[in-house]
Motif scaffolding. Sequence first.
Motif, PDB file in Angstrom:
ATOM      1  N   GLY A   1       0.822  -1.203   0.000  1.00  0.00           N
ATOM      2  CA  GLY A   1       0.000   0.000   0.000  1.00  0.00           C
ATOM      3  C   GLY A   1       0.856   1.253   0.000  1.00  0.00           C
ATOM      4  O   GLY A   1       2.058   1.220  -0.266  1.00  0.00           O
ATOM      5  N   THR A   2       0.237   2.381   0.363  1.00  0.00           N
ATOM      6  CA  THR A   2       0.945   3.665   0.292  1.00  0.00           C
ATOM      7  C   THR A   2       1.455   4.145   1.650  1.00  0.00           C
ATOM      8  O   THR A   2       2.482   4.823   1.719  1.00  0.00           O
ATOM      9  N   THR A   3       0.771   3.787   2.735  1.00  0.00           N
ATOM     10  CA  THR A   3       1.170   4.324   4.048  1.00  0.00           C
ATOM     11  C   THR A   3       2.618   4.016   4.407  1.00  0.00           C
ATOM     12  O   THR A   3       3.346   4.884   4.884  1.00  0.00           O
TER      13      THR A   3
ATOM     14  N   GLU B   1       0.908  -9.411  -1.998  1.00  0.00           N
ATOM     15  CA  GLU B   1       1.352  -8.817  -3.266  1.00  0.00           C
ATOM     16  C   GLU B   1       0.204  -8.814  -4.252  1.00  0.00           C
ATOM     17  O   GLU B   1      -0.679  -9.676  -4.225  1.00  0.00           O
ATOM     18  N   ARG B   2       0.232  -7.795  -5.063  1.00  0.00           N
ATOM     19  CA  ARG B   2      -0.814  -7.669  -6.089  1.00  0.00           C
ATOM     20  C   ARG B   2      -0.396  -8.492  -7.308  1.00  0.00           C
ATOM     21  O   ARG B   2       0.761  -8.846  -7.476  1.00  0.00           O
ATOM     22  N   PRO B   3      -1.375  -8.752  -8.240  1.00  0.00           N
ATOM     23  CA  PRO B   3      -1.078  -9.582  -9.431  1.00  0.00           C
ATOM     24  C   PRO B   3      -0.440  -8.744 -10.546  1.00  0.00           C
ATOM     25  O   PRO B   3      -0.978  -8.616 -11.646  1.00  0.00           O
TER      26      PRO B   3
ATOM     27  N   LEU C   1       1.763  -4.302   8.782  1.00  0.00           N
ATOM     28  CA  LEU C   1       0.492  -4.395   8.064  1.00  0.00           C
ATOM     29  C   LEU C   1      -0.092  -3.004   7.856  1.00  0.00           C
ATOM     30  O   LEU C   1       0.113  -2.107   8.683  1.00  0.00           O
ATOM     31  N   GLY C   2      -0.843  -2.857   6.798  1.00  0.00           N
ATOM     32  CA  GLY C   2      -1.683  -1.680   6.646  1.00  0.00           C
ATOM     33  C   GLY C   2      -3.121  -2.105   6.887  1.00  0.00           C
ATOM     34  O   GLY C   2      -3.404  -3.262   7.178  1.00  0.00           O
ATOM     35  N   MET C   3      -4.029  -1.147   6.756  1.00  0.00           N
ATOM     36  CA  MET C   3      -5.450  -1.465   6.890  1.00  0.00           C
ATOM     37  C   MET C   3      -6.248  -0.565   5.946  1.00  0.00           C
ATOM     38  O   MET C   3      -6.015   0.658   5.906  1.00  0.00           O
ATOM     39  N   GLY C   4      -7.162  -1.167   5.234  1.00  0.00           N
ATOM     40  CA  GLY C   4      -8.040  -0.357   4.398  1.00  0.00           C
ATOM     41  C   GLY C   4      -9.230   0.147   5.204  1.00  0.00           C
ATOM     42  O   GLY C   4      -9.521  -0.357   6.295  1.00  0.00           O
ATOM     43  N   ALA C   5      -9.939   1.129   4.677  1.00  0.00           N
ATOM     44  CA  ALA C   5     -11.119   1.679   5.370  1.00  0.00           C
ATOM     45  C   ALA C   5     -12.208   0.610   5.507  1.00  0.00           C
ATOM     46  O   ALA C   5     -13.097   0.708   6.365  1.00  0.00           O
TER      47      ALA C   5
ATOM     48  N   ALA D   1      -3.361  -6.850   4.849  1.00  0.00           N
ATOM     49  CA  ALA D   1      -2.649  -7.616   3.833  1.00  0.00           C
ATOM     50  C   ALA D   1      -3.606  -7.687   2.640  1.00  0.00           C
ATOM     51  O   ALA D   1      -4.157  -6.670   2.251  1.00  0.00           O
ATOM     52  N   SER D   2      -3.855  -8.916   2.110  1.00  0.00           N
ATOM     53  CA  SER D   2      -4.898  -8.980   1.083  1.00  0.00           C
ATOM     54  C   SER D   2      -6.047  -9.856   1.539  1.00  0.00           C
ATOM     55  O   SER D   2      -6.659 -10.617   0.774  1.00  0.00           O
ATOM     56  N   LEU D   3      -6.304  -9.757   2.850  1.00  0.00           N
ATOM     57  CA  LEU D   3      -7.440 -10.446   3.458  1.00  0.00           C
ATOM     58  C   LEU D   3      -8.584  -9.444   3.546  1.00  0.00           C
ATOM     59  O   LEU D   3      -8.607  -8.584   4.424  1.00  0.00           O
TER      60      LEU D   3
HETATM   61  C1  6PG Z   1      -2.049  -3.710  -0.337  1.00  0.00           C
HETATM   62  C2  6PG Z   1      -1.823  -3.774   1.143  1.00  0.00           C
HETATM   63  C3  6PG Z   1      -3.083  -3.411   1.831  1.00  0.00           C
HETATM   64  C4  6PG Z   1      -2.847  -2.014   2.332  1.00  0.00           C
HETATM   65  C5  6PG Z   1      -4.137  -1.352   2.716  1.00  0.00           C
HETATM   66  C6  6PG Z   1      -3.884   0.094   3.150  1.00  0.00           C
HETATM   67  O1  6PG Z   1      -1.465  -4.506  -1.078  1.00  0.00           O
HETATM   68  O2  6PG Z   1      -2.786  -2.797  -0.723  1.00  0.00           O
HETATM   69  O3  6PG Z   1      -1.231  -4.806   1.585  1.00  0.00           O
HETATM   70  O4  6PG Z   1      -3.457  -4.247   2.883  1.00  0.00           O
HETATM   71  O5  6PG Z   1      -1.980  -2.093   3.454  1.00  0.00           O
HETATM   72  O6  6PG Z   1      -4.972  -1.376   1.579  1.00  0.00           O
HETATM   73  O7  6PG Z   1      -3.340   0.761   2.039  1.00  0.00           O
HETATM   74  P1  6PG Z   1      -2.878   2.307   2.150  1.00  0.00           P
HETATM   75  O8  6PG Z   1      -1.684   2.301   3.051  1.00  0.00           O
HETATM   76  O9  6PG Z   1      -2.535   2.664   0.738  1.00  0.00           O
HETATM   77  O10 6PG Z   1      -4.035   3.057   2.725  1.00  0.00           O
END
Ligand code: 6PG
Length: 247
Positions: free
Chosen positions: A48-50, A79-81, A148-152, A157-159
Amino acid sequence: MIKMPMNNPHPEVRVLSHFALDAADMFADWVAGVLSECEIVNVALAGGTTPKAVYETLAREPLGKSLSWASIHFYQGDERPVPVTHLESNWGMACASLLDVVGVPEVNRHPMRGDAADPDEAAGEYASLLLDRLDCREDIPIFDLILLGMGADGHTASLFPDTAGFADAEHVVVANDVPQIGQTRLSLTLRTINAAREVWFLVTGRQKAETLARIMHSQDTAFPASHVRPTHGRCLWLTDDEAADLL
Ligand code: 6PG
């Protein structure tokens, strides 16, 4: 500086005044502590970006020169595809912001094959790598630290909510079909994440405040991030004022 609310209702939450700098300092201090007792540290990087600003701060002096990079092995949480050269690649971001900048040796780099033609095969390969290289408990690899990051939406991760990978209680790594984004992504499972010695969430921005508050106040189980509770380790939530606004 790390502000600790007077009677911190959520001891695992740290509100960082200068997020990237404070998080990088915490990482450097933590690595130094581990390396005072061990020769190798195994870290899974967040995507992600954070995290990018944290990685860039780690790469800059003085931290970039102070850490024993050859003692740290870097893995991925997900990881993304896409190929590593793609702008959306988590590994590409980690290399550009940190690994290439400080010269992490190739032997210390363990990327996922996010763009594999057969994601299930790539997930199995990565699981075998982890089981081979890391300490294990009951056939589950143990990371020293998983970032780890977290989406809103509460994914981590990608769970993502309502996906098989989120519910997976059998595997170490999954190829998770995520209809919400129309992708199949490789991800560590909760089983692996919760085996880590340390898990640090990096969560900033007002857009995450409500989700963070719901996780901290209500244990909203629909959010995959609320299921991150290391069985033998510590979970820290590193946030900024905006993300912590509703706590
Ligand atoms: C991904 C990350 C995903 C990310 C969150 C937060 O591949 O996108 O692993 O879990 O940590 O979506 O993303 P931001 O940091 O961009 O808000």
